[in-house]
Design a protein around this motif. Structure first.
Motif, PDB file in Angstrom:
ATOM      1  N   PHE A 200      25.890  74.383  63.988  1.00  0.00           N
ATOM      2  CA  PHE A 200      27.190  74.100  62.967  1.00  0.00           C
ATOM      3  C   PHE A 200      28.437  74.468  63.873  1.00  0.00           C
ATOM      4  CE2 PHE A 200      23.534  73.812  60.017  1.00  0.00           C
ATOM      5  CZ  PHE A 200      23.702  73.437  59.131  1.00  0.00           C
ATOM      6  N   ARG A 201      27.917  74.819  64.588  1.00  0.00           N
ATOM      7  CA  ARG A 201      29.767  75.313  65.336  1.00  0.00           C
ATOM      8  C   ARG A 201      30.461  74.250  66.872  1.00  0.00           C
ATOM      9  NH1 ARG A 201      29.763  81.304  67.570  1.00  0.00           N
ATOM     10  NH2 ARG A 201      31.604  80.454  68.104  1.00  0.00           N
ATOM     11  N   LEU A 202      29.665  72.463  66.402  1.00  0.00           N
ATOM     12  CA  LEU A 202      29.845  71.775  67.232  1.00  0.00           C
ATOM     13  C   LEU A 202      31.093  71.308  66.843  1.00  0.00           C
ATOM     14  CD1 LEU A 202      25.778  71.448  68.861  1.00  0.00           C
ATOM     15  CD2 LEU A 202      28.212  72.490  70.004  1.00  0.00           C
ATOM     16  N   LYS A 203      31.419  69.882  67.437  1.00  0.00           N
ATOM     17  CA  LYS A 203      32.352  69.278  66.957  1.00  0.00           C
ATOM     18  C   LYS A 203      31.388  68.303  66.847  1.00  0.00           C
ATOM     19  CE  LYS A 203      34.975  67.151  70.886  1.00  0.00           C
ATOM     20  NZ  LYS A 203      35.442  67.156  71.574  1.00  0.00           N
ATOM     21  N   ARG A 204      32.136  67.395  65.107  1.00  0.00           N
ATOM     22  CA  ARG A 204      31.817  66.148  64.779  1.00  0.00           C
ATOM     23  C   ARG A 204      31.060  65.585  66.074  1.00  0.00           C
ATOM     24  NH1 ARG A 204      29.270  66.264  59.935  1.00  0.00           N
ATOM     25  NH2 ARG A 204      29.564  68.228  58.830  1.00  0.00           N
ATOM     26  N   VAL A 205      30.351  64.525  65.843  1.00  0.00           N
ATOM     27  CA  VAL A 205      31.042  63.086  66.770  1.00  0.00           C
ATOM     28  C   VAL A 205      31.075  62.383  65.507  1.00  0.00           C
ATOM     29  CG1 VAL A 205      29.928  62.030  68.403  1.00  0.00           C
ATOM     30  CG2 VAL A 205      29.834  63.938  68.966  1.00  0.00           C
ATOM     31  N   PRO A 206      32.032  61.394  65.802  1.00  0.00           N
ATOM     32  CA  PRO A 206      32.050  60.801  64.460  1.00  0.00           C
ATOM     33  C   PRO A 206      30.807  59.154  64.243  1.00  0.00           C
ATOM     34  CG  PRO A 206      34.003  60.720  65.597  1.00  0.00           C
ATOM     35  CD  PRO A 206      32.944  61.095  66.270  1.00  0.00           C
ATOM     36  N   ALA A 207      30.563  58.937  62.768  1.00  0.00           N
ATOM     37  CA  ALA A 207      29.324  58.140  63.298  1.00  0.00           C
ATOM     38  C   ALA A 207      30.077  56.599  62.904  1.00  0.00           C
ATOM     39  CB  ALA A 207      28.977  58.177  61.336  1.00  0.00           C
ATOM     40  N   GLN A 208      29.342  56.254  63.658  1.00  0.00           N
ATOM     41  CA  GLN A 208      29.253  54.071  62.810  1.00  0.00           C
ATOM     42  C   GLN A 208      29.079  53.498  62.045  1.00  0.00           C
ATOM     43  OE1 GLN A 208      28.890  52.197  66.871  1.00  0.00           O
ATOM     44  NE2 GLN A 208      29.080  55.012  67.893  1.00  0.00           N
ATOM     45  N   PRO A 209      28.877  53.583  60.474  1.00  0.00           N
ATOM     46  CA  PRO A 209      28.894  53.211  59.548  1.00  0.00           C
ATOM     47  C   PRO A 209      28.501  51.752  59.330  1.00  0.00           C
ATOM     48  CG  PRO A 209      31.056  54.082  58.833  1.00  0.00           C
ATOM     49  CD  PRO A 209      30.764  54.030  60.180  1.00  0.00           C
ATOM     50  N   GLY A 210      29.492  50.677  59.994  1.00  0.00           N
ATOM     51  CA  GLY A 210      28.929  49.405  60.444  1.00  0.00           C
ATOM     52  C   GLY A 210      28.315  48.933  61.026  1.00  0.00           C
ATOM     53  N   LEU A 211      27.561  49.889  61.921  1.00  0.00           N
ATOM     54  CA  LEU A 211      26.491  49.669  63.110  1.00  0.00           C
ATOM     55  C   LEU A 211      25.785  49.672  62.435  1.00  0.00           C
ATOM     56  CD1 LEU A 211      25.254  49.608  66.515  1.00  0.00           C
ATOM     57  CD2 LEU A 211      24.725  51.790  65.774  1.00  0.00           C
ATOM     58  N   THR A 212      24.763  48.185  63.768  1.00  0.00           N
ATOM     59  CA  THR A 212      24.256  47.129  62.340  1.00  0.00           C
ATOM     60  C   THR A 212      22.363  47.572  63.667  1.00  0.00           C
ATOM     61  OG1 THR A 212      24.890  45.173  61.203  1.00  0.00           O
ATOM     62  CG2 THR A 212      22.223  45.229  62.168  1.00  0.00           C
ATOM     63  N   ILE A 213      21.368  48.164  63.648  1.00  0.00           N
ATOM     64  CA  ILE A 213      20.351  48.539  63.965  1.00  0.00           C
ATOM     65  C   ILE A 213      19.530  46.882  64.429  1.00  0.00           C
ATOM     66  CG2 ILE A 213      18.292  50.028  64.157  1.00  0.00           C
ATOM     67  CD1 ILE A 213      19.392  51.825  62.828  1.00  0.00           C
ATOM     68  N   ASP A 214      19.259  46.957  65.751  1.00  0.00           N
ATOM     69  CA  ASP A 214      18.779  45.844  65.932  1.00  0.00           C
ATOM     70  C   ASP A 214      17.202  45.799  65.959  1.00  0.00           C
ATOM     71  OD1 ASP A 214      17.197  43.218  67.125  1.00  0.00           O
ATOM     72  OD2 ASP A 214      17.791  44.222  69.278  1.00  0.00           O
ATOM     73  N   TRP A 215      16.465  46.481  64.844  1.00  0.00           N
ATOM     74  CA  TRP A 215      15.685  46.544  64.617  1.00  0.00           C
ATOM     75  C   TRP A 215      13.742  45.627  65.110  1.00  0.00           C
ATOM     76  CZ3 TRP A 215      13.497  50.941  62.354  1.00  0.00           C
ATOM     77  CH2 TRP A 215      15.356  51.297  61.574  1.00  0.00           C
ATOM     78  N   THR A 216      14.461  44.213  65.392  1.00  0.00           N
ATOM     79  CA  THR A 216      13.328  43.442  66.301  1.00  0.00           C
ATOM     80  C   THR A 216      12.930  44.246  68.095  1.00  0.00           C
ATOM     81  OG1 THR A 216      13.555  41.380  64.771  1.00  0.00           O
ATOM     82  CG2 THR A 216      12.859  41.489  67.278  1.00  0.00           C
ATOM     83  N   GLY A 217      14.725  44.739  68.042  1.00  0.00           N
ATOM     84  CA  GLY A 217      14.600  44.863  69.384  1.00  0.00           C
ATOM     85  C   GLY A 217      13.526  46.320  69.232  1.00  0.00           C
ATOM     86  N   ALA A 218      14.133  47.202  68.809  1.00  0.00           N
ATOM     87  CA  ALA A 218      13.423  48.130  68.575  1.00  0.00           C
ATOM     88  C   ALA A 218      11.599  48.253  68.410  1.00  0.00           C
ATOM     89  CB  ALA A 218      14.233  48.910  67.439  1.00  0.00           C
ATOM     90  N   ILE A 219      11.351  47.596  67.440  1.00  0.00           N
ATOM     91  CA  ILE A 219       9.830  47.279  67.721  1.00  0.00           C
ATOM     92  C   ILE A 219       9.401  46.618  68.709  1.00  0.00           C
ATOM     93  CG2 ILE A 219       8.263  45.784  66.376  1.00  0.00           C
ATOM     94  CD1 ILE A 219       9.140  45.803  63.722  1.00  0.00           C
ATOM     95  N   LEU A 220       9.799  45.686  69.797  1.00  0.00           N
ATOM     96  CA  LEU A 220       9.852  44.603  70.631  1.00  0.00           C
ATOM     97  C   LEU A 220       9.853  46.601  72.347  1.00  0.00           C
ATOM     98  CD1 LEU A 220      11.329  41.899  71.064  1.00  0.00           C
ATOM     99  CD2 LEU A 220       8.931  42.011  71.054  1.00  0.00           C
ATOM    100  N   ALA A 221      10.253  47.411  71.576  1.00  0.00           N
ATOM    101  CA  ALA A 221      10.583  48.482  72.729  1.00  0.00           C
ATOM    102  C   ALA A 221       9.096  49.451  72.487  1.00  0.00           C
ATOM    103  CB  ALA A 221      11.856  48.548  72.638  1.00  0.00           C
ATOM    104  N   ALA A 222       8.855  49.089  71.037  1.00  0.00           N
ATOM    105  CA  ALA A 222       8.184  50.053  70.680  1.00  0.00           C
ATOM    106  C   ALA A 222       6.989  49.720  71.290  1.00  0.00           C
ATOM    107  CB  ALA A 222       7.870  50.926  69.701  1.00  0.00           C
ATOM    108  N   ILE A 223       6.412  48.483  71.177  1.00  0.00           N
ATOM    109  CA  ILE A 223       5.027  47.585  71.729  1.00  0.00           C
ATOM    110  C   ILE A 223       5.117  47.826  73.162  1.00  0.00           C
ATOM    111  CG2 ILE A 223       3.644  45.765  71.362  1.00  0.00           C
ATOM    112  CD1 ILE A 223       5.461  45.353  68.488  1.00  0.00           C
ATOM    113  N   GLY A 224       5.750  47.204  73.736  1.00  0.00           N
ATOM    114  CA  GLY A 224       5.837  47.667  75.167  1.00  0.00           C
ATOM    115  C   GLY A 224       5.580  48.947  75.950  1.00  0.00           C
TER     116      GLY A 224
END
Length: 566
Positions: A200-224
């Motif tokens: 809680f004493r660390l400074k916040r790293v700004p979030a990127q609420p507009g970021l779209t997660i590449d779920w297809t890429g994530a699934i391919l990586a996990a399977i591989g």
């Protein structure tokens, strides 16, 4: 992106784009980073050290504990790329805090485990949330430290892993022999609380609420990753080519291990093709290829993967030698490898002081020469009754080279990337670390056992004391490293007298020779790694030109050229 030729010591300018070295920052974020890395690494080491107590309490074979450890490692490797994007999407600090809390809860579940299934679920859960923690640690360093301070911070992060190993050997071993193995994981719960409060004493790293997660890429990586991990892990027990009785299935007699590896490589190629396609379309990707855009950055990754492969393979073979050839206990083995672990810790923390005087290219090359020399020294000095001094010297040299290279390559990769890609760099580090480590152990085991089988069969045929009937009865393709006592128990019903004595002598000579050849093989791999090491950045601190351009040997992938030079 800055060229990968940016030196490790120039990260203040190269990574932040400010052109000046930032003022010294408080070391509090680094304390959180190091303590959290110890929390994550200690848990895995404590399971290994506590294996005897766990198997007794839960009335389960040691293989169940091994399965739990593997579940955590695979879960972490499979989801770490996704973990980096989740942190960027929702805010690194908040995701980190949730993950630390869940990891603490998982450690509590391990401490309270009443069945192998509960242990398995708890450990798999801890591995999955480490996939969220690992990229965050890199982001905290990249956002809080620059220049020489960042290089030292990365050294401490790299050193936290061997430090956790030493603590696990000492504390977990002591707890297991006194108050009980469960208290090791209660200690990790307490450490999780400390890390959560400090965060809680660390400074916040700004979030990127507009970021779209590449779920297809994530699934391919996990399977591989899962296919590759299971494939390499099964090489020794399921068979290198033909399926053994231990294999869960076979395909027309073929072992599933190489088939899973081939499938994993195919999925991996599909994963990178998918990333390039998303890049051409300007759409979000689960992993930003700008991290690997130039020849230097790919060389850094090759050096990282090779060192982790060699290091984990050696870390598997050395205890195998101490316990099987020397016949020492687990606790004696633990204390024997402490000098090796401590030397990794020292090299990881101190190598940063060399960045301003020597280039990453020179340091990496020298590091691999040291590692190869150490392995050659070990190969030619290990024997049934060996000189402790030579082996300890070899272990210390190995640790110094390994620790220096791991810290160096991570710092070089982070220094070359824009600050906003720190999460991707951290995820890539974690992925390479886990996958290379798993492959290193699996390949070393398969190679050593295969060499042992060949040596045993050849020696048995050359000894007239060994009858053809005994050779026909023994399945040499399923040979394994056994002590003299274990082999005598196996063969007592088949052989006796001079024939049994000859078989024990052959086994002793073959297992020692197989280990020596395996160590020499690792030394050869280390020497081959000098080739990518010479393609690492070749500039010192302060040598960066005002207009960054790639070196002649830093050939940028045409697909990522616009991104790499942006």
């Amino acid at each position: 992106m800055t060229s990968a030729t940016g030196s490790t010591g120039a990260s203040g300018a190269a990574a932040t784009g400010e052109g000046i070295t930032a003022a010294a920052t408080s070391w509090l974020p680094l304390i959180v980073v190091v303590l959290t890395q110890i929390q994550a690494s200690f848990a895995v080491n404590a399971l290994t050290v506590s294996m005897a107590g766990i198997t007794t309490d839960l009335d389960t074979p040691a293989t169940s504990v091994g399965t739990a450890i593997t579940a955590g490692t695979f879960a972490m490797a499979a989801f770490i790329l996704l973990g980096a994007k989740v942190g960027s999407r929702f805010g690194t600090r908040g995701v980190f805090q949730i993950a630390v809390a869940i990891h603490g809860a998982a450690m509590l579940a391990v401490a309270l485990s009443v069945s192998p299934a509960m242990l398995f679920i708890a450990q798999a859960s801890s591995g999955a949330v480490i996939a969220l923690i690992a990229p965050a640690l890199t982001v905290f360093i990249a956002t809080n430290y620059h220049g020489a301070q960042q290089a030292r911070a990365i050294g401490f992060l790299a050193a936290a892993i061997p430090a956790a190993g030493v603590l696990a050997l000492l504390l977990a071993g002591w707890f297991a022999n006194t108050i009980g193995w469960r208290w090791s994981f209660v200690l990790m719960v307490a450490l999780a609380v400390v890390n959560l409060l400090l965060s809680f004493r660390l400074k916040r790293v700004p979030a990127q609420p507009g970021l779209t997660i590449d779920w297809t890429g994530a699934i391919l990586a996990a399977i591989g990753i899962i296919l590759l991990s299971f494939g390499f892990s099964g090489l020794a027990t399921w068979g290198l080519w033909l399926a053994t009785p231990q294999a869960p299935f076979d395909v027309v007699g073929l072992s599933p291990a190489p088939l899973l590896i081939i499938a994993g490589l195919i999925v991996g190629q599909a994963f990178f093709a998918w990333l390039r396609r998303r890049g051409r379309e300007g759409r979000p990707r689960i992993f930003d290829l700008r991290v690997l855009a130039t020849g230097s950055e790919r060389a850094v990754t090759a050096c990282m993967a090779t060192m982790l492969f060699v290091g984990t393979a050696a870390n598997f073979l050395i205890p195998l030698y101490i316990q099987v050839v020397q016949g020492r206990s687990s606790i004696e083995t633990s204390f024997s490898i402490i000098p090796y672990t401590l030397s990794i810790f020292l090299a990881s923390t101190l190598v940063a002081y060399l960045y301003g005087r020597f280039t990453p290219r020179l340091l990496a090359t020298a590091g691999f020469i040291v590692v190869a020399s150490a392995l050659i020294l070990l190969a030619f000095t290990v024997r049934g009754e060996w000189s402790q001094g030579f082996v300890v010297a070899g272990l210390i040299l190995l640790g110094l080279g390994q620790g220096a290279i791991v810290a160096l390559v991570f710092n070089t990769l982070l220094s070359a990337a824009p600050k906003q890609l720190a999460g991707d760099v951290g995820a890539w580090r974690g992925l390479v670390h886990n996958l290379s480590g798993s492959i290193g152990i699996a390949v070393a085991s398969a190679f050593a056992v295969g060499m042992l089988s060949t040596l045993l069969l050849t020696s048995a045929q050359e000894h007239p004391e060994i009858s053809d009937e005994l050779i026909a009865q023994v399945n040499f393709s399923e040979a394994n490293f056994l002590t003299n006592e274990q082999l005598a128990d196996v063969l007592r019903s088949r052989a006796s007298g001079p024939e049994l004595d000859a078989a024990i002598l052959i086994n002793a000579e073959a297992r020692l020779e197989a280990l020596k050849i395996s160590l020499l093989g690792l030394a050869a791999v280390s020497l081959l790694a000098i080739v990518p090491a010479t393609r690492m950045p070749g500039r010192r601190d302060g040598d960066l030109p005002e207009k960054l351009e790639p070196d002649d040997d830093d050939v940028i992938d045409p697909i990522d050229e616009k991104e790499a030079l942006a």
